[in-house]
Motif scaffolding. Structure first.
Motif, mmCIF file in Angstrom:
data_model
loop_
_atom_site.group_PDB
_atom_site.id
_atom_site.type_symbol
_atom_site.label_atom_id
_atom_site.label_comp_id
_atom_site.label_asym_id
_atom_site.label_seq_id
_atom_site.Cartn_x
_atom_site.Cartn_y
_atom_site.Cartn_z
ATOM 1 N N VAL A 116 -9.740 -36.772 -3.437
ATOM 2 C CA VAL A 116 -8.476 -36.171 -3.879
ATOM 3 C C VAL A 116 -8.497 -34.662 -3.634
ATOM 4 O O VAL A 116 -9.518 -34.008 -3.844
ATOM 5 C CB VAL A 116 -8.264 -36.469 -5.390
ATOM 6 N N ASN A 117 -7.372 -34.125 -3.191
ATOM 7 C CA ASN A 117 -7.200 -32.676 -3.083
ATOM 8 C C ASN A 117 -6.959 -32.134 -4.497
ATOM 9 O O ASN A 117 -6.038 -32.572 -5.190
ATOM 10 C CB ASN A 117 -5.997 -32.383 -2.168
ATOM 11 N N ALA A 120 -3.509 -31.100 -5.215
ATOM 12 C CA ALA A 120 -2.608 -32.246 -5.373
ATOM 13 C C ALA A 120 -2.741 -32.781 -6.798
ATOM 14 O O ALA A 120 -1.749 -33.205 -7.405
ATOM 15 C CB ALA A 120 -2.934 -33.333 -4.351
ATOM 16 N N GLU A 155 0.900 -37.296 -0.803
ATOM 17 C CA GLU A 155 0.245 -36.449 0.200
ATOM 18 C C GLU A 155 1.250 -35.636 0.979
ATOM 19 O O GLU A 155 0.937 -35.129 2.057
ATOM 20 C CB GLU A 155 -0.563 -37.327 1.168
ATOM 21 N N ARG A 328 -2.777 -42.200 -4.455
ATOM 22 C CA ARG A 328 -3.227 -42.374 -3.063
ATOM 23 C C ARG A 328 -3.603 -43.834 -2.805
ATOM 24 O O ARG A 328 -3.321 -44.390 -1.749
ATOM 25 C CB ARG A 328 -4.446 -41.487 -2.768
ATOM 26 N N LEU A 347 -2.458 -27.799 0.894
ATOM 27 C CA LEU A 347 -1.617 -28.958 0.593
ATOM 28 C C LEU A 347 -0.576 -29.178 1.675
ATOM 29 O O LEU A 347 -0.272 -30.295 2.036
ATOM 30 C CB LEU A 347 -0.889 -28.732 -0.734
#
Ligand code: KG4
Ligand code: ZN
Length: 364
Positions: A116-117, A120, A155, A328, A347
């Motif tokens: 995961v970012n 985000a 995303e 996601r 992002l």
């Protein structure tokens, strides 16, 4: 209808080691546990986060946090549907600690792994707390970060603008330092400002004369330093009343800039005629009551719902990572044992690079 999913989330990109369990089903999402182990005292003597110390502390604390999160939720690994982990952006040693821990659990349990970012995670939090629908407008405003995003999907983010230098939280912290107030500076400056008059000192409103949503806060800090020095020279010290006026003037300038740039961001966002318009703020600076009230009024002017998640979910935590992982996962994303840790990870990959666009500063 989406089926129910229960995810473990791990976060270790700066100076908080965190693990959480989130369950999401057709009726909404629930945080079953959220454990955050801070490292403030480990870095206190150094005046900032020391990456090597942070990475070592994460490696020591991660599995304890996971055990605690599982214990608090009353679940075992067998009750989970997946593991989400911050894979960037952040301090690389810490991110690697988290990714390695998540890979170990995934390999041992056979559970799917989702990278995961971190940003985000922050940006998707209003969907966890308030079930916002896409697209919504987001202002991320913290000690290391300041940007406007339109969140279009797990995303898919469009960055409308951001700071070209300091983040507002950093400016609040530096202001507190210059005025002899305690850290973190934001709450201290806000408290002091309540007794001050914002009109006594004229602070600039940087970049308001230029179109667009980019912001700048480093000039404000310099203006504050000059105003303080002039006041000290005139009075042979800084009288308490003037200190409050300096805080009030500084806070008013930051709020004016954020509000005017938010107005522009809202105009761009509302032009897309979203079906359920919403403006969400996150990050430590969103705790500022003066700013919050101004942004709430602004949102109402545009007919947009104003959302400010509770502070414990605005600052670094693993519930947001578990949630972003679930989002996601629902899109079909899966990561393998080749998932790598990324120090930078903007992002919006199409937007031109800005400070804070994909890199974590002091903290993001
Ligand atoms: O999100 P956060 O906990 O960590 C970062 O990611 O930076 O934000 C911390 C920042 C600090 O710079 C702190 O001074 C600022 O948020 N802050 C505030 C307030 N409370 C915290 N700034 C202005 N007003 C506040 N009430
Ligand atoms: Zn963060």
């Amino acid at each position: 209808m989406d089926s129910t999913l229960t995810f473990l989330g791990l976060e270790s990109s700066c100076d908080d080691t965190a693990a959480a369990i989130v369950r999401a089903g057709p009726g909404g999402a629930e945080i079953l546990s959220s454990v955050v182990a801070g490292q403030t005292e480990l870095h206190a003597a150094f005046g900032g986060v020391v990456p090597e110390i942070a990475a070592r502390a994460h490696a020591e604390k991660l599995d304890l946090c996971v055990e605690e999160a599982l214990a608090q939720s009353g679940l075992g690994l067998g009750d989970l549907d997946g593991i989400a982990v911050t894979a960037g952006p952040g301090l690389i040693g810490g991110v690697m600690s988290g990714v390695m821990c998540a890979k170990g659990i995934a390999a041992g349990s056979g559970l799917p792994l989702i990278g995961v970012n971190h940003l985000a995670g922050h940006a998707l939090t209003p969907r966890l707390t308030d079930a916002l629908s896409y697209p919504y407008l987001m202002l991320l405003v913290s000690g290391g970060h300041c940007q406007f995003l339109i969140a279009r999907g797990p995303e898919a983010f469009t960055r409308l603008g951001g700071t070209i230098d300091d983040a507002p939280g950093e400016a609040f912290d530096k202001t507190a330092k210059l005025l002899g107030l305690p850290q973190p500076g934001g709450p201290a400056v806000e408290a002091e400002a309540a007794a001050g008059d914002p009109r006594v000192f004229a602070f600039p409103r940087p970049l308001l004369d230029r179109p667009g949503c980019d912001m700048s806060f480093s000039g404000l800090k310099t203006a504050l330093l000059r105003a303080r020095d002039a006041a000290v020279a005139e009075h042979g010290g800084l009288p308490r009343g003037l200190r409050a006026d300096l805080c009030a003037g500084f806070q008013a300038a930051v709020c004016d800039v954020l509000v005017e740039k938010s107005r522009r961001a809202l105009r761009l966002y509302m032009a897309e005629a979203p079906s359920r318009p919403a403006f969400a703020v996150a990050g430590g600076v969103a705790a500022n009551r003066v700013l919050r009230a101004a942004l709430e009024t602004l949102s109402a002017d545009f007919g947009a719902e104003f959302v400010a998640p509770p502070l414990r979910l605005c600052t670094d935590n693993a519930a947001m990572i578990a949630w972003a992982g679930i989002e996601r996962f629902r899109m079909g994303a899966r990561d393998g044992m080749d998932l790598s840790a990324r120090p930078r990870w903007p992002l919006d990959q199409t937007a031109p690079a800005l400070l804070g666009s994909g890199k974590k500063g002091a903290k993001a």
